[in-house]
Design a protein around this motif. Structure first.
Motif, mmCIF file in Angstrom:
data_model
loop_
_atom_site.group_PDB
_atom_site.id
_atom_site.type_symbol
_atom_site.label_atom_id
_atom_site.label_comp_id
_atom_site.label_asym_id
_atom_site.label_seq_id
_atom_site.Cartn_x
_atom_site.Cartn_y
_atom_site.Cartn_z
ATOM 1 N N GLY A 161 5.262 1.167 12.365
ATOM 2 C CA GLY A 161 3.993 0.539 12.455
ATOM 3 C C GLY A 161 2.894 0.462 10.876
ATOM 4 O O GLY A 161 1.828 -0.342 10.702
ATOM 5 N N GLN B 159 0.685 -9.964 6.193
ATOM 6 C CA GLN B 159 -0.409 -10.000 7.138
ATOM 7 C C GLN B 159 -0.599 -11.861 6.924
ATOM 8 O O GLN B 159 -0.082 -12.107 6.011
ATOM 9 N N ARG C 38 1.199 -1.176 -0.033
ATOM 10 C CA ARG C 38 -0.357 -0.227 0.058
ATOM 11 C C ARG C 38 0.758 1.337 0.158
ATOM 12 O O ARG C 38 1.751 1.899 1.427
ATOM 13 N N GLY D 243 -5.459 -6.076 13.904
ATOM 14 C CA GLY D 243 -6.107 -6.936 13.641
ATOM 15 C C GLY D 243 -7.566 -6.503 12.635
ATOM 16 O O GLY D 243 -8.071 -5.807 13.749
ATOM 17 N N SER E 224 -4.261 -1.187 15.843
ATOM 18 C CA SER E 224 -5.627 -2.156 14.880
ATOM 19 C C SER E 224 -4.411 -2.725 14.677
ATOM 20 O O SER E 224 -3.152 -3.148 14.583
ATOM 21 N N TYR F 55 3.447 0.939 7.298
ATOM 22 C CA TYR F 55 4.752 0.703 5.945
ATOM 23 C C TYR F 55 3.972 -0.024 4.859
ATOM 24 O O TYR F 55 2.583 -0.170 3.959
#
Ligand code: AMP
Length: 425
Positions: free
Chosen positions: A119, A126, A112, A281, A279, A121
């Motif tokens: 935190g 994932q 992305r 997850g 966050s 990147y």
């Protein structure tokens, strides 16, 4: 330039990779127990898949996708997440025709074009699971339970589980209508992005991070208050199953997933002590997605968690990862003949399942011993001309600080017996 990787990417170096291996091991074990098989899909797909499968009004697709035209003039994108790819694969290979549900997990890099910060990147990793083919609320509860179980197994604490239900295509328009009635009079005060969301996707205004929008949407109609009977009872059952196994949660009516194919359960897990990117997850149901991608109407649910953030959270909480790199045995050899013998020995040791190493740098005996010590070698063997002449090898048990001589021919047997004894105590 050439000595720095692209912004937002990370090298995972020896010393660090052991943490990843540890997490991957826990992941594979928990997935095996819960009945998930691994799926590997390509890191790039036709851009169209993500426009439809993630949604062209989401930040991830609108602003953050790595898209390019390939040499065949097709628009290709690096995957920003993997659910769409899994669904594409499920439809392409007609997996829906097999006994359902289909339970799969994945583990890999996502891309992305995000604003890089701690935190956050541009290439990150994932772990995610998807269950396709069942609408049963027990599946929602199982997926959430498994996510929480994973955090517990790695020793994390201080997690907060937020859950909500966003309804289905029957009850969502009711919420949308009520929300518009509430927000329309405030339109001018909303942020630029939320003004465009008002027409396209008003639900997303509820999770806007801008302070003024959060203030303006305070007291807005909650999705949970607009659920049809079927969705309300689905949500009640999910909560009941979670209650039954003692999983604590907050019902958070700001937790929304704006697109039409996201349905019913939405959830997110936060941990308070990893800074702004809290966050670790999230996931939810997507009962309309498989149809959107061209498959038969099929329910689905999944979640994904970011491994970089898990590692950061574990480090902050001072948790143990797997042990550092160690040798079962190190062969310190002095002289050409002894090195030749050492080369043969480490091959035998490795074939017998031991982690064996020898000097590869031509170090002095003292430096070899220091090297072995640094990697916590269980045994260090010493072989010089004198030992060769006698047909023996010196064995130093590093932990016990003892030293003995063993005939060369019996060393493999000796080490494997010692190893067996150590692993049974
Ligand atoms: P999402 O697919 O946006 O729901 O994200 C799922 C999880 O992936 C989040 O909870 C984060 O842990 C992680 N994540 C998302 N975006 C990034 C990023 N840019 N860098 C690192 N981790 C991320």
């Amino acid at each position: 330039m050439l000595t720095a990787g692209p912004k937002g990417t990370n090298d995972i170096l020896p010393g660090e990779i052991e943490k990843w291996h540890y997490l991957e091991e826990v992941i594979r074990e928990i997935c095996r127990q819960y009945g998930y098989s691994e799926i590997r899909t390509p890191v790039f797909e036709h851009t169209e898949l993500f426009l439809r499968g993630v949604g062209d009004t989401t930040d991830v697709v609108e602003k953050e996708m790595y898209t390019f035209i390939d040499k065949g003039k097709r628009s290709i994108s690096l995957r920003p997440e993997q659910t769409a790819s899994v669904v594409r694969s499920y439809v392409e290979h007609k997996i829906y025709a097999q006994p359902q549900p289909t339970k799969v997990y994945y583990l890999g890099p996502m891309f992305r074009y995000a604003n890089v910060q701690a935190g956050r990147y541009r290439q990150f990793h994932q772990f995610g699971v998807e269950v396709l083919g069942s609408y049963d609320p027990v599946v929602d509860a199982e997926v959430i339970t498994m996510a929480m179980e994973f955090y517990h197994r790695i020793g994390l604490h201080g997690m907060e589980l937020h859950i909500n239900s966003v309804g289905c295509k029957e009850c969502r328009p009711v919420h949308r209508q009520r929300l518009l009635e509430f927000l329309n009079p405030k339109e001018k005060k909303l942020c630029h992005l939320c003004r465009s969301r008002l027409a396209k996707n008003p639900m997303r205004i509820l999770d806007c991070k801008e302070e003024q929008c959060q203030e303006l949407s305070r007291g807005a109609p909650a999705t949970a208050d607009c659920l049809c009977e079927k969705c309300a009872s689905h949500f009640a059952m999910v909560r009941k199953y979670l209650d039954d196994v003692g999983i604590q949660y907050n019902v958070n009516d700001r937790l929304v997933r704006g697109l039409d194919y996201y349905t019913n359960t939405a959830f997110e897990i936060m941990v308070s002590d990893i800074g702004a990117q809290s966050s670790i997850g999230g996931g939810g149901r997507y009962d309309g997605l498989i149809e959107e991608v061209g498959g038969p109407p099929t329910p689905g649910i999944g979640y994904a968690l970011g491994l970089e953030r898990i590692i950061a959270a574990m480090e902050r909480q001072g948790l143990e990862f797997a042990k550092d790199r160690t040798f079962d045995v190190f062969v310190a050899a002095l002289g050409e003949k002894a090195r030749e013998q050492a080369f043969k020995l480490v091959l035998d040791f490795r074939r017998a399942g031991l982690v064996a190493e020898m000097d590869l740098m031509g170090r002095s005996l003292k430096a070899q011993m220091k090297f072995a010590d640094r990697f916590n070698s269980g045994f260090t063997l010493i072989l010089g001309d004198e030992e060769l002449a006698k047909g023996v090898i010196v064995v130093r048990n590093m932990a016990a600080g003892e030293q003995t001589e063993i005939p060369l021919g019996g060393i493999l047997d000796y080490l494997t017996k010692q190893k067996r004894r150590n692993s049974s105590t």
